[in-house]
Scaffold this motif. Structure first.
Motif, PDB file in Angstrom:
ATOM      1  N   LEU A  38      40.813  96.957 -64.475  1.00  0.00           N
ATOM      2  CA  LEU A  38      41.750  97.624 -65.384  1.00  0.00           C
ATOM      3  C   LEU A  38      41.073  98.212 -66.622  1.00  0.00           C
ATOM      4  O   LEU A  38      41.671  99.004 -67.340  1.00  0.00           O
ATOM      5  N   SER A  39      39.835  97.856 -66.882  1.00  0.00           N
ATOM      6  CA  SER A  39      39.158  98.338 -68.093  1.00  0.00           C
ATOM      7  C   SER A  39      38.573  99.734 -67.926  1.00  0.00           C
ATOM      8  O   SER A  39      37.877 100.217 -68.809  1.00  0.00           O
ATOM      9  N   SER A  40      38.871 100.387 -66.828  1.00  0.00           N
ATOM     10  CA  SER A  40      38.286 101.710 -66.572  1.00  0.00           C
ATOM     11  C   SER A  40      39.024 102.850 -67.275  1.00  0.00           C
ATOM     12  O   SER A  40      38.633 103.994 -67.158  1.00  0.00           O
ATOM     13  N   GLY A  41      40.086 102.549 -68.019  1.00  0.00           N
ATOM     14  CA  GLY A  41      40.817 103.598 -68.733  1.00  0.00           C
ATOM     15  C   GLY A  41      40.022 104.106 -69.936  1.00  0.00           C
ATOM     16  O   GLY A  41      38.986 103.564 -70.294  1.00  0.00           O
ATOM     17  N   ARG A  42      40.534 105.156 -70.546  1.00  0.00           N
ATOM     18  CA  ARG A  42      39.902 105.727 -71.743  1.00  0.00           C
ATOM     19  C   ARG A  42      40.867 105.612 -72.910  1.00  0.00           C
ATOM     20  O   ARG A  42      41.914 106.250 -72.919  1.00  0.00           O
ATOM     21  N   ASN A  43      40.501 104.786 -73.886  1.00  0.00           N
ATOM     22  CA  ASN A  43      41.303 104.596 -75.095  1.00  0.00           C
ATOM     23  C   ASN A  43      42.726 104.143 -74.773  1.00  0.00           C
ATOM     24  O   ASN A  43      43.695 104.615 -75.370  1.00  0.00           O
ATOM     25  N   ILE A  44      42.834 103.222 -73.823  1.00  0.00           N
ATOM     26  CA  ILE A  44      44.126 102.684 -73.416  1.00  0.00           C
ATOM     27  C   ILE A  44      43.942 101.233 -73.004  1.00  0.00           C
ATOM     28  O   ILE A  44      42.859 100.828 -72.587  1.00  0.00           O
ATOM     29  N   ILE A  45      44.996 100.442 -73.163  1.00  0.00           N
ATOM     30  CA  ILE A  45      44.988  99.050 -72.735  1.00  0.00           C
ATOM     31  C   ILE A  45      45.873  98.937 -71.506  1.00  0.00           C
ATOM     32  O   ILE A  45      47.030  99.356 -71.520  1.00  0.00           O
ATOM     33  N   TYR A  46      45.320  98.376 -70.426  1.00  0.00           N
ATOM     34  CA  TYR A  46      46.087  98.095 -69.219  1.00  0.00           C
ATOM     35  C   TYR A  46      46.158  96.594 -69.004  1.00  0.00           C
ATOM     36  O   TYR A  46      45.196  95.878 -69.271  1.00  0.00           O
ATOM     37  N   ILE A  47      47.307  96.117 -68.533  1.00  0.00           N
ATOM     38  CA  ILE A  47      47.458  94.710 -68.172  1.00  0.00           C
ATOM     39  C   ILE A  47      47.911  94.622 -66.723  1.00  0.00           C
ATOM     40  O   ILE A  47      48.465  95.580 -66.178  1.00  0.00           O
ATOM     41  N   ASP A  48      47.674  93.467 -66.095  1.00  0.00           N
ATOM     42  CA  ASP A  48      48.090  93.295 -64.704  1.00  0.00           C
ATOM     43  C   ASP A  48      49.528  92.781 -64.639  1.00  0.00           C
ATOM     44  O   ASP A  48      50.142  92.447 -65.661  1.00  0.00           O
ATOM     45  N   GLU A  49      50.073  92.702 -63.434  1.00  0.00           N
ATOM     46  CA  GLU A  49      51.464  92.312 -63.252  1.00  0.00           C
ATOM     47  C   GLU A  49      51.715  90.854 -63.630  1.00  0.00           C
ATOM     48  O   GLU A  49      52.819  90.518 -64.062  1.00  0.00           O
ATOM     49  N   ASN A  50      50.722  89.980 -63.500  1.00  0.00           N
ATOM     50  CA  ASN A  50      50.903  88.574 -63.878  1.00  0.00           C
ATOM     51  C   ASN A  50      51.089  88.429 -65.380  1.00  0.00           C
ATOM     52  O   ASN A  50      51.942  87.669 -65.839  1.00  0.00           O
ATOM     53  N   LEU A  51      50.299  89.143 -66.158  1.00  0.00           N
ATOM     54  CA  LEU A  51      50.427  89.084 -67.608  1.00  0.00           C
ATOM     55  C   LEU A  51      51.723  89.753 -68.066  1.00  0.00           C
ATOM     56  O   LEU A  51      52.414  89.245 -68.947  1.00  0.00           O
ATOM     57  N   GLU A  52      52.077  90.859 -67.448  1.00  0.00           N
ATOM     58  CA  GLU A  52      53.333  91.551 -67.803  1.00  0.00           C
ATOM     59  C   GLU A  52      54.527  90.640 -67.552  1.00  0.00           C
ATOM     60  O   GLU A  52      55.449  90.569 -68.368  1.00  0.00           O
ATOM     61  N   ALA A  53      54.521  89.913 -66.436  1.00  0.00           N
ATOM     62  CA  ALA A  53      55.642  89.029 -66.084  1.00  0.00           C
ATOM     63  C   ALA A  53      55.752  87.833 -67.028  1.00  0.00           C
ATOM     64  O   ALA A  53      56.850  87.316 -67.243  1.00  0.00           O
ATOM     65  N   SER A  54      54.642  87.396 -67.602  1.00  0.00           N
ATOM     66  CA  SER A  54      54.677  86.213 -68.465  1.00  0.00           C
ATOM     67  C   SER A  54      54.764  86.556 -69.954  1.00  0.00           C
ATOM     68  O   SER A  54      54.851  85.666 -70.785  1.00  0.00           O
ATOM     69  N   TRP A  55      54.742  87.848 -70.285  1.00  0.00           N
ATOM     70  CA  TRP A  55      54.803  88.264 -71.690  1.00  0.00           C
ATOM     71  C   TRP A  55      56.194  87.947 -72.241  1.00  0.00           C
ATOM     72  O   TRP A  55      57.193  88.277 -71.613  1.00  0.00           O
TER      73      TRP A  55
END
Length: 85
Positions: A38-55
């Protein structure tokens, strides 16, 4: 400078590696693998579905998560954006 940040959640094993006088921690687990993808973006933060579900969520929360239409290197990804009120 362009920076990509990937965050993921899973169980992991943390171990010390390196020289006896200068050990450093190493993490092994699905979260490390997924966050790296997920760190391959440019100037953006990406999270996976497990972290999104527990936020935690709350009415009037300051962040929102937008699911990407396509996976990033095989990982379901959500971008983090500020809620505009």
């Amino acid at each position: 400078m362009d920076i990509g940040i990937g965050l993921a959640k899973s169980q992991a094993i943390i171990s010390l590696a390196g020289l006896k006088d200068a050990p450093h921690p190493k993490a092994f687990g699905k979260c490390v693998f997924r966050a790296t993808k997920l760190s391959s973006g440019r100037n953006i933060i990406y999270i996976d579905e497990n972290l999104e579900a527990s936020w935690p969520t709350a009415k009037g929360g300051k962040l929102k998560f937008i699911k990407k239409a396509t996976d990033i290197k095989g990982v379901t990804a959500f971008s983090i954006e500020r809620n505009k009120f």
